[in-house]
Design a protein around this motif. Structure first.
Motif, PDB file in Angstrom:
ATOM      1  N   ALA A 528       0.813  -1.221   0.000  1.00 26.23           N
ATOM      2  CA  ALA A 528       0.000   0.000   0.000  1.00 26.23           C
ATOM      3  C   ALA A 528       0.843   1.267   0.000  1.00 26.23           C
ATOM      4  O   ALA A 528       0.516   2.241  -0.692  1.00 26.23           O
ATOM      5  CB  ALA A 528      -0.935  -0.014   1.205  1.00 26.23           C
ATOM      6  N   ASP A 529       1.930   1.302   0.779  1.00 27.07           N
ATOM      7  CA  ASP A 529       2.720   2.536   0.890  1.00 27.07           C
ATOM      8  C   ASP A 529       3.398   2.894  -0.422  1.00 27.07           C
ATOM      9  O   ASP A 529       3.607   4.074  -0.716  1.00 27.07           O
ATOM     10  CB  ASP A 529       3.778   2.377   1.985  1.00 27.07           C
ATOM     11  N   GLN A 530       3.762   1.875  -1.203  1.00 28.12           N
ATOM     12  CA  GLN A 530       4.437   2.129  -2.476  1.00 28.12           C
ATOM     13  C   GLN A 530       3.507   2.011  -3.677  1.00 28.12           C
ATOM     14  O   GLN A 530       3.931   2.196  -4.810  1.00 28.12           O
ATOM     15  CB  GLN A 530       5.615   1.166  -2.639  1.00 28.12           C
ATOM     16  N   GLN A 531       2.242   1.675  -3.418  1.00 30.68           N
ATOM     17  CA  GLN A 531       1.246   1.500  -4.466  1.00 30.68           C
ATOM     18  C   GLN A 531       1.751   0.534  -5.539  1.00 30.68           C
ATOM     19  O   GLN A 531       1.880   0.877  -6.716  1.00 30.68           O
ATOM     20  CB  GLN A 531       0.851   2.850  -5.076  1.00 30.68           C
ATOM     21  N   LEU A 532       2.004  -0.692  -5.098  1.00 28.29           N
ATOM     22  CA  LEU A 532       2.495  -1.753  -5.963  1.00 28.29           C
ATOM     23  C   LEU A 532       1.721  -3.032  -5.682  1.00 28.29           C
ATOM     24  O   LEU A 532       1.222  -3.250  -4.573  1.00 28.29           O
ATOM     25  CB  LEU A 532       3.984  -2.016  -5.707  1.00 28.29           C
ATOM     26  N   LEU A 533       1.618  -3.867  -6.697  1.00 28.62           N
ATOM     27  CA  LEU A 533       1.068  -5.204  -6.548  1.00 28.62           C
ATOM     28  C   LEU A 533       2.208  -6.208  -6.667  1.00 28.62           C
ATOM     29  O   LEU A 533       3.030  -6.117  -7.580  1.00 28.62           O
ATOM     30  CB  LEU A 533       0.021  -5.501  -7.626  1.00 28.62           C
ATOM     31  N   LEU A 534       2.271  -7.142  -5.734  1.00 25.83           N
ATOM     32  CA  LEU A 534       3.258  -8.218  -5.799  1.00 25.83           C
ATOM     33  C   LEU A 534       2.516  -9.525  -6.014  1.00 25.83           C
ATOM     34  O   LEU A 534       1.690  -9.919  -5.188  1.00 25.83           O
ATOM     35  CB  LEU A 534       4.087  -8.283  -4.531  1.00 25.83           C
ATOM     36  N   VAL A 535       2.806 -10.181  -7.131  1.00 29.28           N
ATOM     37  CA  VAL A 535       2.164 -11.446  -7.488  1.00 29.28           C
ATOM     38  C   VAL A 535       3.175 -12.569  -7.347  1.00 29.28           C
ATOM     39  O   VAL A 535       4.309 -12.457  -7.829  1.00 29.28           O
ATOM     40  CB  VAL A 535       1.637 -11.394  -8.940  1.00 29.28           C
ATOM     41  N   SER A 536       2.790 -13.635  -6.680  1.00 28.58           N
ATOM     42  CA  SER A 536       3.571 -14.867  -6.723  1.00 28.58           C
ATOM     43  C   SER A 536       2.850 -15.814  -7.677  1.00 28.58           C
ATOM     44  O   SER A 536       1.673 -16.111  -7.492  1.00 28.58           O
ATOM     45  CB  SER A 536       3.698 -15.502  -5.333  1.00 28.58           C
ATOM     46  N   THR A 537       3.539 -16.232  -8.727  1.00 30.49           N
ATOM     47  CA  THR A 537       2.904 -17.065  -9.739  1.00 30.49           C
ATOM     48  C   THR A 537       2.868 -18.515  -9.288  1.00 30.49           C
ATOM     49  O   THR A 537       3.581 -18.918  -8.364  1.00 30.49           O
ATOM     50  CB  THR A 537       3.651 -16.973 -11.077  1.00 30.49           C
ATOM     51  N   GLU A 538       2.067 -19.296  -9.977  1.00 33.27           N
ATOM     52  CA  GLU A 538       1.957 -20.710  -9.626  1.00 33.27           C
ATOM     53  C   GLU A 538       3.271 -21.450  -9.835  1.00 33.27           C
ATOM     54  O   GLU A 538       3.526 -22.469  -9.187  1.00 33.27           O
ATOM     55  CB  GLU A 538       0.847 -21.365 -10.454  1.00 33.27           C
ATOM     56  N   SER A 539       4.140 -20.937 -10.685  1.00 31.78           N
ATOM     57  CA  SER A 539       5.426 -21.578 -10.958  1.00 31.78           C
ATOM     58  C   SER A 539       6.554 -21.055 -10.079  1.00 31.78           C
ATOM     59  O   SER A 539       7.707 -21.431 -10.273  1.00 31.78           O
ATOM     60  CB  SER A 539       5.797 -21.395 -12.430  1.00 31.78           C
ATOM     61  N   GLY A 540       6.261 -20.166  -9.112  1.00 31.65           N
ATOM     62  CA  GLY A 540       7.270 -19.721  -8.164  1.00 31.65           C
ATOM     63  C   GLY A 540       7.973 -18.425  -8.514  1.00 31.65           C
ATOM     64  O   GLY A 540       8.972 -18.081  -7.887  1.00 31.65           O
ATOM     65  N   GLN A 541       7.459 -17.686  -9.495  1.00 27.83           N
ATOM     66  CA  GLN A 541       8.022 -16.378  -9.806  1.00 27.83           C
ATOM     67  C   GLN A 541       7.399 -15.306  -8.907  1.00 27.83           C
ATOM     68  O   GLN A 541       6.271 -15.446  -8.434  1.00 27.83           O
ATOM     69  CB  GLN A 541       7.754 -15.997 -11.255  1.00 27.83           C
ATOM     70  N   LEU A 542       8.146 -14.229  -8.690  1.00 28.31           N
ATOM     71  CA  LEU A 542       7.596 -13.022  -8.085  1.00 28.31           C
ATOM     72  C   LEU A 542       7.523 -11.950  -9.157  1.00 28.31           C
ATOM     73  O   LEU A 542       8.510 -11.707  -9.874  1.00 28.31           O
ATOM     74  CB  LEU A 542       8.454 -12.552  -6.921  1.00 28.31           C
ATOM     75  N   VAL A 543       6.360 -11.318  -9.291  1.00 27.91           N
ATOM     76  CA  VAL A 543       6.120 -10.335 -10.342  1.00 27.91           C
ATOM     77  C   VAL A 543       5.620  -9.053  -9.697  1.00 27.91           C
ATOM     78  O   VAL A 543       4.713  -9.072  -8.862  1.00 27.91           O
ATOM     79  CB  VAL A 543       5.085 -10.847 -11.364  1.00 27.91           C
ATOM     80  N   LEU A 544       6.208  -7.950 -10.090  1.00 29.69           N
ATOM     81  CA  LEU A 544       5.812  -6.644  -9.580  1.00 29.69           C
ATOM     82  C   LEU A 544       4.958  -5.947 -10.628  1.00 29.69           C
ATOM     83  O   LEU A 544       5.348  -5.832 -11.792  1.00 29.69           O
ATOM     84  CB  LEU A 544       7.064  -5.815  -9.282  1.00 29.69           C
ATOM     85  N   LEU A 545       3.772  -5.484 -10.221  1.00 33.73           N
ATOM     86  CA  LEU A 545       2.840  -4.825 -11.127  1.00 33.73           C
ATOM     87  C   LEU A 545       2.464  -3.453 -10.594  1.00 33.73           C
ATOM     88  O   LEU A 545       2.459  -3.214  -9.384  1.00 33.73           O
ATOM     89  CB  LEU A 545       1.549  -5.646 -11.277  1.00 33.73           C
ATOM     90  N   ALA A 546       2.101  -2.563 -11.503  1.00 34.21           N
ATOM     91  CA  ALA A 546       1.513  -1.282 -11.128  1.00 34.21           C
ATOM     92  C   ALA A 546       0.001  -1.463 -11.026  1.00 34.21           C
ATOM     93  O   ALA A 546      -0.616  -2.027 -11.929  1.00 34.21           O
ATOM     94  CB  ALA A 546       1.845  -0.219 -12.171  1.00 34.21           C
TER      95      ALA A 546
END
Length: 600
Positions: A528-546
């Protein structure tokens, strides 16, 4: 008049005649071909989990009926050969079912094995007909035996969210077996280091003390991560193997907490957040294992007032000292509610509010939602709330009244926190529906709820007039159809997984803004403080989204851990923690290179 059989040994000179008398293969050949085409095509299509299961079941039934019907009603095969062939097929299936690895159930053997048997049998008959092989009986026996024997040498290590099963050779160790072979053994409730006076743990700002954060909304506060991972790439702090479970991580001060399966023991484990080293473990003799999702508990622990409250996969509710792991009390929620073990285990994480611990057990006895006294474990109240769910109790306040919300197979129920008295209920009853997700208070008296009317999500408005409560639908949307992954809300928009593809919807009307990003059934949290979405994918990746409602904007990604990952990621400060059923890791997202601790 004798009936001629294609499986009788012909007299010399009758080879051509035997070839002509092999049964016509057009119908079973087309059935087998269509089965495999449909299977591969549908595997590539994003679809609800339930639809995928029903499709697999239906196609297996149709193929079985067509092939066996063709066999039994074919006039070119004598009745004796029909009976012998069917008996041979069935006898070998029964034998293989008894000798196969325990991960292969009779149901799986039929759904996966019969199509393989049918394919090899029809392929052999096509070869026999084209090569003028006069006595195909022996080849048929070999084809059936080879198909069934395949299931003697493999084991199945669960399936992904598209129901694609992962198989390995039977003699290779499972990740759990490898973990147990290398793990340090720690006794029940005993510290890894010599016992000392332990100070009471107090949560720090940014700590996650329960499932999906303090408000159970997937919002992380206090994060301070770098966003340009090509310039400042994530740096591994530590990584190690872990016992299987779909429990997420908690972070409280210097400690991490989670659940694991360790052979016959269901373990609640405390780790050092800085080094990843195990501090203590509490174990109970209990094991849940399911063919699709695999072994291990599902629920996430809850921390409150120096204590840890944990629901295991088989229904054990533990209260432990969070510093030492010492057992304070234990209850069996399955026995207290007269419930049966759910198909995918007890999955609801405990809710601690005031002096109560609220948990969900389900069952048909009308006491599926239970509240225990946090200090003593004494049962305070029970109330009816459907028969099953994979959601967790949710605390909220509407019209000034604190209430516990419970999403279940009969809809959404609200109860008074202190007494368990039902305040209101809404939603479509779908007996046995595997509903998940946490109801989310959007503003005032409006709730965003997943799967309330089936697939999709709904916005409902709850009002109180005098002592009467009512809930009315504002909109229903198929624009976002969450299954077991949950969603997050940011500035009037919801972000989550429409089955297996990430998307965004407008909370004003439920209309989809965009749909993009094939991450499987992953998880998402909001920084929330940085206004970012952090997704952990089913295959174990971490993805940063706006979190942008105008378009899918991927900022960065990297491979964090290996293997199927359904657990929530966790961020505190500039550290990210993530686990799955095989391994657990900590990365620094500060752009600096921290000292590696315990990476192996």
């Amino acid at each position: 008049m004798n009936e001629t059989s294609t499986f009788d040994q012909p007299a010399p000179g009758e080879k051509a005649k035997a070839r002509s008398e092999i049964p016509r293969l057009r119908l079973p050949s087309m059935a087998v071909l269509l089965y495999w085409i449909a299977t591969f095509v549908l595997a590539a299509i994003d679809k609800p989990y339930f639809f995928g299961f029903m499709f697999g079941l239906l196609t297996a039934i149709l193929l079985t009926l067509v092939v066996l019907g063709w066999w039994w009603f074919n006039r070119a095969v004598r009745l004796r050969d029909k009976a012998l062939g069917f008996a041979f097929l069935l006898a070998e299936a029964i034998l293989v079912g008894r000798l196969a690895d325990r991960s292969i159930s009779p149901f799986t053997l039929w759904m996966s094995g019969f199509p393989l048997v049918a394919t090899l049998v029809i392929a052999w008959l096509l070869i026999a007909k084209s090569r003028r092989i006069a006595a195909p009986r022996r080849g048929l026996a070999i084809a059936v035996t080879v198909a069934w024997a395949y299931f003697l040498v493999i084991r199945i290590d669960g399936a992904d969210s598209r129901l694609k099963f992962k198989s390995h050779w039977r003699w290779t160790p499972t990740p759990e077996q490898e973990f147990l072979a290398n793990a340090k053994t720690v006794g029940k409730g005993r510290l890894l280091t010599p016992a000392k006076e332990q100070a009471k743990l107090e949560p720090l700002p940014g700590d996650w003390t329960c499932f999906r954060g303090p408000e159970r909304d997937g919002v992380i506060r206090g994060s301070n991560i770098s966003t340009n991972w090509s310039v400042n790439p994530p740096t591994l702090v530590w990584k190690h193997s872990v016992g299987p479970a779909w429990s997420a991580l908690l972070v409280v001060g210097p400690r991490l907490y989670t659940q694991e399966q360790r052979g016959t023991q269901e373990a609640i484990v405390c780790y050092d957040a800085e080094t990843g080293e195990q501090i203590w473990v509490h174990e109970d003799v209990a094991r849940f294992d399911e063919q699709v999702s695999g072994p291990g508990p599902r629920a996430t622990p809850t921390f409150a007032d120096g204590r840890l409250y944990v629901v295991g996969g088989t229904g054990l509710l533990n209260c432990l000292d969070a510093s030492t792991g010492a057992s304070l009390w234990q209850q069996d929620i399955k026995g207290a509610s007269d419930a049966k073990l759910p198909m995918w285990a007890f999955s609801g994480s405990p809710l601690v509010t005031g002096d109560l611990v609220i948990v969900y057990a389900g069952g048909e006895a009308g006491k599926g939602l239970l509240a225990y006294r946090a200090q003593t474990g004494e049962l305070a109240w029970t109330t009816a709330a459907g028969n099953s769910t994979y959601s967790s109790p949710q605390i909220t306040t509407i019209a000034g009244v604190p209430q516990c919300l419970m999403l279940h197979d009969s809809g959404l129920t609200s109860v008074d926190v202190a007494t368990g008295k039902k305040l209101w209920a809404t939603g479509t009853a779908m007996k046995g529906a595997p509903r998940t997700g946490q109801p989310r208070l959007i503003e005032g008296n409006k709730l965003l709820v997943a799967a309330l009317g089936g697939l999709g999500c709904s916005l409902i408005e709850v009002t109180k007039t005098g002592e009467q409560w009512s809930a009315a639908d504002k909109w229903e949307s198929k624009g976002l159809k969450p299954e077991f992954p949950d969603l997050v809300v940011h500035k009037g928009f919801a972000y989550g997984f429409d089955v297996g593809i990430f998307c965004c919807i407008n909370l004003a009307d439920g209309k989809r803004c965009w749909k993009d990003g094939r991450y499987g059934r992953g998880q998402v949290v909001l920084l929330a403080d940085q206004q970012l979405l952090l997704v952990s994918t089913e295959s174990g990746q971490l993805v940063l989204l706006a979190p942008d409602p105008t378009a899918h904007k991927e900022l960065a990604s990297f491979q964090a851990i290996e293997g199927k990952t359904w657990n929530y990621p966790l961020v505190r400060g500039n550290r990210v923690y993530l686990r799955n059923a095989q391994e657990m890791a900590c990365y620094s997202l500060s752009g600096k290179s921290p000292r590696l601790a315990g990476a192996h």
